[in-house]
Scaffold this motif. Sequence first.
Motif, PDB file in Angstrom:
ATOM      1  N   LEU A  30      60.401 -28.036  61.384  1.00  0.00           N
ATOM      2  CA  LEU A  30      59.961 -26.836  62.090  1.00  0.00           C
ATOM      3  C   LEU A  30      60.855 -26.635  63.302  1.00  0.00           C
ATOM      4  N   LEU A  31      61.565 -25.528  63.340  1.00  0.00           N
ATOM      5  CA  LEU A  31      62.386 -25.181  64.493  1.00  0.00           C
ATOM      6  C   LEU A  31      61.556 -24.310  65.430  1.00  0.00           C
ATOM      7  N   ASP A  32      61.212 -24.846  66.583  1.00  0.00           N
ATOM      8  CA  ASP A  32      60.437 -24.130  67.600  1.00  0.00           C
ATOM      9  C   ASP A  32      61.414 -23.333  68.462  1.00  0.00           C
ATOM     10  N   VAL A  33      61.276 -22.011  68.445  1.00  0.00           N
ATOM     11  CA  VAL A  33      62.193 -21.115  69.148  1.00  0.00           C
ATOM     12  C   VAL A  33      61.431 -20.428  70.279  1.00  0.00           C
ATOM     13  N   ARG A  40      63.670 -26.485  69.872  1.00  0.00           N
ATOM     14  CA  ARG A  40      63.004 -27.779  69.726  1.00  0.00           C
ATOM     15  C   ARG A  40      62.873 -28.100  68.242  1.00  0.00           C
ATOM     16  N   ASP A  41      63.416 -29.221  67.835  1.00  0.00           N
ATOM     17  CA  ASP A  41      63.344 -29.659  66.442  1.00  0.00           C
ATOM     18  C   ASP A  41      62.063 -30.454  66.233  1.00  0.00           C
ATOM     19  N   ARG A  42      61.168 -29.914  65.417  1.00  0.00           N
ATOM     20  CA  ARG A  42      59.874 -30.544  65.168  1.00  0.00           C
ATOM     21  C   ARG A  42      59.641 -30.640  63.663  1.00  0.00           C
ATOM     22  N   HIS A  43      58.391 -30.945  63.286  1.00  0.00           N
ATOM     23  CA  HIS A  43      57.946 -30.884  61.898  1.00  0.00           C
ATOM     24  C   HIS A  43      56.703 -29.990  61.842  1.00  0.00           C
ATOM     25  N   VAL A  44      56.427 -29.435  60.667  1.00  0.00           N
ATOM     26  CA  VAL A  44      55.285 -28.529  60.540  1.00  0.00           C
ATOM     27  C   VAL A  44      53.993 -29.232  60.932  1.00  0.00           C
ATOM     28  N   ARG A  45      53.886 -30.523  60.673  1.00  0.00           N
ATOM     29  CA  ARG A  45      52.668 -31.256  61.050  1.00  0.00           C
ATOM     30  C   ARG A  45      52.430 -31.251  62.561  1.00  0.00           C
ATOM     31  N   ALA A 330      73.572 -25.720  61.170  1.00  0.00           N
ATOM     32  CA  ALA A 330      74.346 -26.881  61.629  1.00  0.00           C
ATOM     33  C   ALA A 330      73.516 -28.159  61.600  1.00  0.00           C
ATOM     34  N   SER A 331      72.187 -28.022  61.750  1.00  0.00           N
ATOM     35  CA  SER A 331      71.300 -29.194  61.803  1.00  0.00           C
ATOM     36  C   SER A 331      70.730 -29.568  60.438  1.00  0.00           C
ATOM     37  N   ASP A 340      62.424 -25.132  55.022  1.00  0.00           N
ATOM     38  CA  ASP A 340      61.748 -25.453  56.274  1.00  0.00           C
ATOM     39  C   ASP A 340      61.267 -24.171  56.959  1.00  0.00           C
ATOM     40  N   ALA A 341      60.726 -24.318  58.154  1.00  0.00           N
ATOM     41  CA  ALA A 341      60.111 -23.190  58.852  1.00  0.00           C
ATOM     42  C   ALA A 341      60.601 -23.111  60.292  1.00  0.00           C
TER      43      ALA A 341
END
Length: 352
Positions: A30-33, A40-45, A330-331, A340-341
């Motif tokens: 999960l990319l938090d924008v 911020r690179d996260r996960h959906v959880r 790039a990531s 992903d989301a």
Amino acid sequence: MTDLVSDFDFTLPPENIADHPARPRDSARLLDVPVDGPFRDRHVRDLPGCLRAGDILVANDTAVIPAQLSAMRGDAKIGITLDRILPDGTWHVLARNARRLRPGDTLTFGASPVTAQVVSRGEGGDVTLRFSAEGAAFDQFLHDVGHLALPPYIARPEGPTDEDRKDYSTIFAQHRGAVAAPTAGLHFTPGLLAGLDAAGVIRQTLTLHVGAGTFLPMRSEQISAHRMHAERGTISPHAAARINAARAAGGRIVAVGTTSLRLLESATDENGIVHPFHGETAIFIRPGYRFRAVDMLLTNFHLPRSTLFMLVCAFGGYHRMKAAYAHAIASGYRFYSYGDACLLHRTEGDLP
């Protein structure tokens, strides 16, 4: 403001396109924008920690039907993709080899006793059909002869698998009628829903039946020349009241997917009040649009030169979203339906 589709182009390496979903589903990245500051690179959880108590998460509860059909008109093979049912009970469909069809023609489907009559033919493969079965009999017909209409970028040379039939359905699915899945909803699991409940996030569903037009590319270089296909949607009076109450109490409206966002925006007046809705919407959201309802958007990564990438640029800011997509590529983020989301915060006024 630009009218050029090319301003919404970007290069996506093939290895960034997802063929299968993450397992478990909420382990997707999960990319938090945020409005500003670093991505911020996260996960959906992690979603419950990104929201606040009193926010209302609005998801699409449409269910996918096996909308891909193979028909015959005499000796001519006609590929049919169901789009949406019309108020008079006929179906708007997209047909390959549509030029072979004339009003009054009868289509057959293998050994099935169900037939379809051509009511009318429009431009670009648009055809209206009346099937000889309705209701439960029509559902059984689709179960017997229909196939899942997976997006063309999901490579399945032998056709959709049994695994796809499970993967391409959301935990929210209740009301049959979509050709394509509302893919942001694919990330949710019972554990994630429990985490949202524990965080005090309110949950609500609406219904937008995603049509076959979602698979069609933009054919003109001028954005203003593009015609959106209509899709059927419903927001119940109860759902509208809960959404309005959450906002009045200071909660944010968080749309799960562009389908939820488009229906919410279609049903909201200039004062930000969401009204009950039952009908069709062909809303086209692009930079310059003023959002009335939605404060945050959870969505997958979309195709270049697409109306959905234009929508996220309208919501998250054109330059901000171009930078976010470059970061995601790039990531190694995975793109499209099984990918992903990203979590977007509304940032209006940033135009191409």
